[in-house]
Design a protein around this motif. Structure first.
Motif, short mmCIF file in Angstrom:
data_model
loop_
_atom_site.label_atom_id
_atom_site.label_comp_id
_atom_site.label_asym_id
_atom_site.label_seq_id
_atom_site.Cartn_x
_atom_site.Cartn_y
_atom_site.Cartn_z
N GLU A 12 0.87 -1.03 0.06
CA GLU A 12 -0.11 -0.12 0.05
C GLU A 12 0.94 1.25 0.03
OE1 GLU A 12 -3.61 -1.75 2.75
OE2 GLU A 12 -1.88 -1.36 3.53
N ARG A 13 1.81 1.40 0.75
CA ARG A 13 2.88 2.29 0.77
C ARG A 13 3.44 2.74 -0.58
NH1 ARG A 13 8.11 1.52 4.38
NH2 ARG A 13 8.88 0.50 2.33
N ALA A 14 3.57 1.78 -1.34
CA ALA A 14 4.24 2.00 -2.83
C ALA A 14 3.11 2.95 -3.66
CB ALA A 14 4.47 0.68 -3.36
N VAL A 54 -2.67 11.06 7.45
CA VAL A 54 -3.69 10.38 6.56
C VAL A 54 -3.47 8.87 6.64
CG1 VAL A 54 -4.49 10.17 4.27
CG2 VAL A 54 -3.56 12.39 5.01
N GLY A 55 -4.35 8.23 6.92
CA GLY A 55 -4.26 6.64 6.96
C GLY A 55 -4.88 6.29 5.73
N ALA A 56 -4.09 5.22 4.88
CA ALA A 56 -4.57 4.87 3.70
C ALA A 56 -4.30 3.41 3.45
CB ALA A 56 -3.94 5.84 2.70
N GLY A 57 -5.07 2.67 2.40
CA GLY A 57 -4.81 1.33 2.10
C GLY A 57 -5.99 0.78 1.74
N VAL A 160 -8.52 7.14 4.33
CA VAL A 160 -8.98 6.76 2.85
C VAL A 160 -8.64 5.33 2.50
CG1 VAL A 160 -6.92 7.83 1.74
CG2 VAL A 160 -8.75 7.47 0.37
N ARG A 161 -9.78 4.58 2.03
CA ARG A 161 -9.44 3.24 1.61
C ARG A 161 -10.02 2.84 0.47
NH1 ARG A 161 -6.40 -0.30 5.06
NH2 ARG A 161 -6.46 0.93 7.30
N ALA A 162 -9.28 2.05 -0.32
CA ALA A 162 -10.12 1.50 -1.60
C ALA A 162 -10.30 0.10 -1.50
CB ALA A 162 -8.77 1.29 -2.70
N ARG A 191 -5.70 -2.67 -8.75
CA ARG A 191 -6.49 -1.74 -9.21
C ARG A 191 -6.62 -1.01 -7.98
NH1 ARG A 191 -13.04 -2.25 -10.41
NH2 ARG A 191 -13.36 -0.10 -11.60
N ALA A 192 -6.81 -1.44 -6.65
CA ALA A 192 -6.97 -0.60 -5.42
C ALA A 192 -5.66 0.30 -5.25
CB ALA A 192 -7.31 -1.54 -4.33
#
Length: 208
Positions: A12-14, A54-57, A160-162, A191-192
């Motif tokens: 996810e970090r990438a 911002v937390g993402a993944g 934010v999440r996919a 894709r996510a």
């Protein structure tokens, strides 16, 4: 002003590699699960001292309206036993999400709850029960812990999440019923991550 972007996984970090090269942005992975997420972020907050997190993944869908690749910007993080943490919301951030989602044929779901669990909700039945108990539209493992650590430090936290797997789908396992999902998983994961990357490309303008 420094913005810290945290993910659970290096995969996810990438998606935010481009941000890590910009002044004022730091991108790190804390590890998977509530304990690692909370401990990892607290250490990062001490080291980085950001003005915003911002937390993402990726996440799993609990609401049937969520499709793979959709963006989810929750306004509240909860646990299955009823703990709650409010999440920061911003109109410009939401507008960027809607525009990016529309350009890629998916949707942006703004507001609602994200439930964070210790163990993955692996079957459609598990997801239905989790949705019933929590009132959440999506599930992950880290958002609640990140939100709590950020609030304790007095720092605004956005999430934010996919969507990776949909509500009616089992998580990939050795059971034959999950094999179709397993075959779709690599393409959906890419894709996510692509959706997160495209969304993240607009963030420097959002914070300028």
């Amino acid at each position: 002003m420094t913005v810290l972007v945290v993910t659970a996984l290096r995969f996810e970090r990438a998606a935010f590699r481009h941000l890590a090269r910009r002044p004022g942005w730091v991108v790190r992975a804390t590890g998977v699960g509530p304990a690692r997420a909370g401990d990892g972020l607290m250490q990062l907050l001490d080291a980085v001292r950001p003005a915003l997190v911002v937390g993402a993944g990726v996440c799993g869908g609990l609401d049937a309206a969520l499709s793979s690749g959709d963006l989810v910007l929750p306004s509240e993080a909860v646990t299955p036993d009823g703990e709650r943490e409010p999440l920061a919301m911003d109109a410009a951030f939401a507008d960027i999400a809607r525009r990016i989602a529309g350009a890629h044929g998916v949707r942006a779901h703004i507001g609602g709850r994200m439930v964070s669990v210790e163990r993955i909700a692996s079957t459609p039945a598990d997801k239905r029960e989790l949705a019933r108990l929590s009132g959440a539209c999506a599930v992950d493992q880290e958002t609640f812990a990140w939100a709590r650590a950020s609030r304790a430090a007095g720092i605004p936290f956005f999430a934010v999440r996919a969507v990776l797997d949909e509500a009616q789908e089992p998580i990939a396992s050795w059971h034959p019923s999950a094999w179709p999902s397993a075959l779709r998983l690599p393409a959906r994961a890419l894709r996510a991550r692509r959706m997160l990357r495209e969304f993240g490309r607009e963030w420097p303008c959002w914070r300028s």
